[in-house]
Design an enzyme around this catalytic site. Structure first.
Site, PDB file in Angstrom:
ATOM      1  N   ASP A  49       4.515  -4.358  -7.264  1.00 36.87           N
ATOM      2  CA  ASP A  49       3.629  -5.480  -6.975  1.00 36.87           C
ATOM      3  C   ASP A  49       3.638  -5.824  -5.487  1.00 36.87           C
ATOM      4  O   ASP A  49       2.854  -6.649  -5.025  1.00 36.87           O
ATOM      5  CB  ASP A  49       3.962  -6.702  -7.831  1.00 36.87           C
ATOM      6  CG  ASP A  49       5.387  -7.193  -7.661  1.00 36.87           C
ATOM      7  OD1 ASP A  49       6.145  -6.610  -6.877  1.00 36.87           O
ATOM      8  OD2 ASP A  49       5.750  -8.183  -8.336  1.00 36.87           O
ATOM      9  N   SER A  50       4.487  -5.133  -4.727  1.00 37.09           N
ATOM     10  CA  SER A  50       4.435  -5.219  -3.262  1.00 37.09           C
ATOM     11  C   SER A  50       3.086  -4.770  -2.730  1.00 37.09           C
ATOM     12  O   SER A  50       2.754  -5.019  -1.570  1.00 37.09           O
ATOM     13  CB  SER A  50       5.553  -4.378  -2.640  1.00 37.09           C
ATOM     14  OG  SER A  50       5.565  -3.065  -3.188  1.00 37.09           O
ATOM     15  N   ASP A  88       5.138  -2.104 -11.964  1.00 36.16           N
ATOM     16  CA  ASP A  88       5.618  -3.481 -12.007  1.00 36.16           C
ATOM     17  C   ASP A  88       4.739  -4.354 -12.899  1.00 36.16           C
ATOM     18  O   ASP A  88       3.507  -4.260 -12.854  1.00 36.16           O
ATOM     19  CB  ASP A  88       5.596  -4.095 -10.601  1.00 36.16           C
ATOM     20  CG  ASP A  88       6.936  -3.985  -9.898  1.00 36.16           C
ATOM     21  OD1 ASP A  88       7.954  -3.742 -10.568  1.00 36.16           O
ATOM     22  OD2 ASP A  88       6.953  -4.142  -8.666  1.00 36.16           O
ATOM     23  N   LYS A 118       8.485  -2.211 -15.038  1.00 30.79           N
ATOM     24  CA  LYS A 118       9.613  -2.906 -14.418  1.00 30.79           C
ATOM     25  C   LYS A 118       9.348  -4.398 -14.442  1.00 30.79           C
ATOM     26  O   LYS A 118       8.226  -4.839 -14.172  1.00 30.79           O
ATOM     27  CB  LYS A 118       9.832  -2.448 -12.974  1.00 30.79           C
ATOM     28  CG  LYS A 118      11.022  -3.152 -12.293  1.00 30.79           C
ATOM     29  CD  LYS A 118      11.380  -2.526 -10.957  1.00 30.79           C
ATOM     30  CE  LYS A 118      10.427  -2.844  -9.839  1.00 30.79           C
ATOM     31  NZ  LYS A 118      10.404  -4.319  -9.512  1.00 30.79           N
ATOM     32  N   GLU A 186      18.486  -5.410  -5.621  1.00 35.39           N
ATOM     33  CA  GLU A 186      17.875  -5.682  -4.322  1.00 35.39           C
ATOM     34  C   GLU A 186      18.640  -6.742  -3.536  1.00 35.39           C
ATOM     35  O   GLU A 186      18.929  -7.828  -4.041  1.00 35.39           O
ATOM     36  CB  GLU A 186      16.413  -6.129  -4.482  1.00 35.39           C
ATOM     37  CG  GLU A 186      15.735  -6.409  -3.150  1.00 35.39           C
ATOM     38  CD  GLU A 186      14.238  -6.598  -3.236  1.00 35.39           C
ATOM     39  OE1 GLU A 186      13.614  -6.889  -2.191  1.00 35.39           O
ATOM     40  OE2 GLU A 186      13.678  -6.454  -4.345  1.00 35.39           O
TER      41      GLU A 186
END
Length: 277
Positions: A49-50, A88, A118, A186
């Site tokens: 989703d970045s 995502d 994810k 992360e």
């Protein structure tokens, strides 16, 4: 590890079996050309989703929609032959209930052809992960700094320091027990990432975590240096393509203004004269 020649497509069990083996190489991709570029060299390609920040100029991932993930997921799918594709689940598409998560995850898989989804969250998402995996949807978990929760964290801060370490470790144990096949860790302390990797039976994939993780992932645009002003500590620049591209654009603009482009090699000659009839 670079892969040459044609290889069979990797599956979720293939990835799970890499625990404590050769580290998993993972990158993001959002387009078909980039998917083709990274596929021979990566075990997992994440449609993250970045994409909202990287390609759409959004300030965070929070306004990314399911439709955006489907669009980019389809594009990446067309460029992959070997790597496992994970997509995502965007903010708001799975938190309400396991049933909501299943509907949207099933839609993502059906529309994009991805092998897994994810989602972010630990103990609070364990029941959802169990619900999805019991119904045939493989889940990669995401712990530590979870970008969809930046308003709770107060920004993109390191997670799992001091008393927070026990929480992140417990989250890892919970999602592994719920059936996740891998965990992204992360922006957590190195020692904590190492400990979690030892504690869980599924692969850990680090981003700002530890070399002891079972794999690593980066945003492809970051590691290629396409963003000149974005340099988080955990990103190693393997190229500076942004500088190269800017220099090329500058030369192009200059040649156009000076009428040096297009040259004779870039135009079509010997065209028959147009009839006046």
């Amino acid at each position: 590890m670079s892969v040459t020649g044609k290889s069979k497509a990797l599956t979720v069990p293939d990835i799970a079996a890499r625990k404590s083996g050769i580290p998993l190489t993972c990158l993001t991709a959002y387009t078909t050309p980039v998917a083709k570029l990274v596929d021979p060299h990566c075990d997992i390609v994440l449609v993250g989703d970045s994409v909202g920040m990287v390609l759409h100029g959004l300030p965070s991932t929070l306004t990314v929609t399911l439709e955006m993930m489907i669009l980019h997921g389809k594009a990446v799918r067309r460029g992959l032959q070997r790597a496992l594709m994970v997509v995502d689940m965007p903010f708001g598409s799975y938190e309400e209930s396991p049933e909501q998560a299943f509907r949207n995850a099933a839609c993502l898989m059906a529309e994009t052809g991805c092998a897994a989804v994810k989602l972010e969250g630990g103990e609070n998402m364990a029941s959802t992960i169990r619900f999805l995996t019991a119904r045939g949807i493989p889940v990669m978990a995401h712990l530590g700094l979870t970008p969809q929760a930046i308003n709770v964290f107060g920004g993109y801060r390191v997670q799992g320091r001091s008393e927070g370490a026990a929480r992140v470790r417990n989250d890892a144990l919970m999602v592994a027990d719920a059936g996740a096949f891998a965990i992204v860790l992360e922006k957590i302390p190195e020692a904590l990432a190492r400990q979690i990797t030892e504690d869980v039976a599924i692969p850990t994939i680090g981003i700002g975590a530890s070399a002891a993780c079972d794999g690593q992932i980066l945003v492809v645009d970051d590691m290629l240096g396409l963003f000149g002003d974005f340099r988080p500590k955990f990103v190693k620049r393997y190229a500076e393509l942004g500088q190269t591209a800017e220099a090329a654009v500058k030369v192009y603009a200059q040649e156009v203004r000076e009428r040096r482009f297009p040259g004779s090699d870039h135009v079509f000659n010997d065209t028959p004269a147009l009839s006046k009839e």
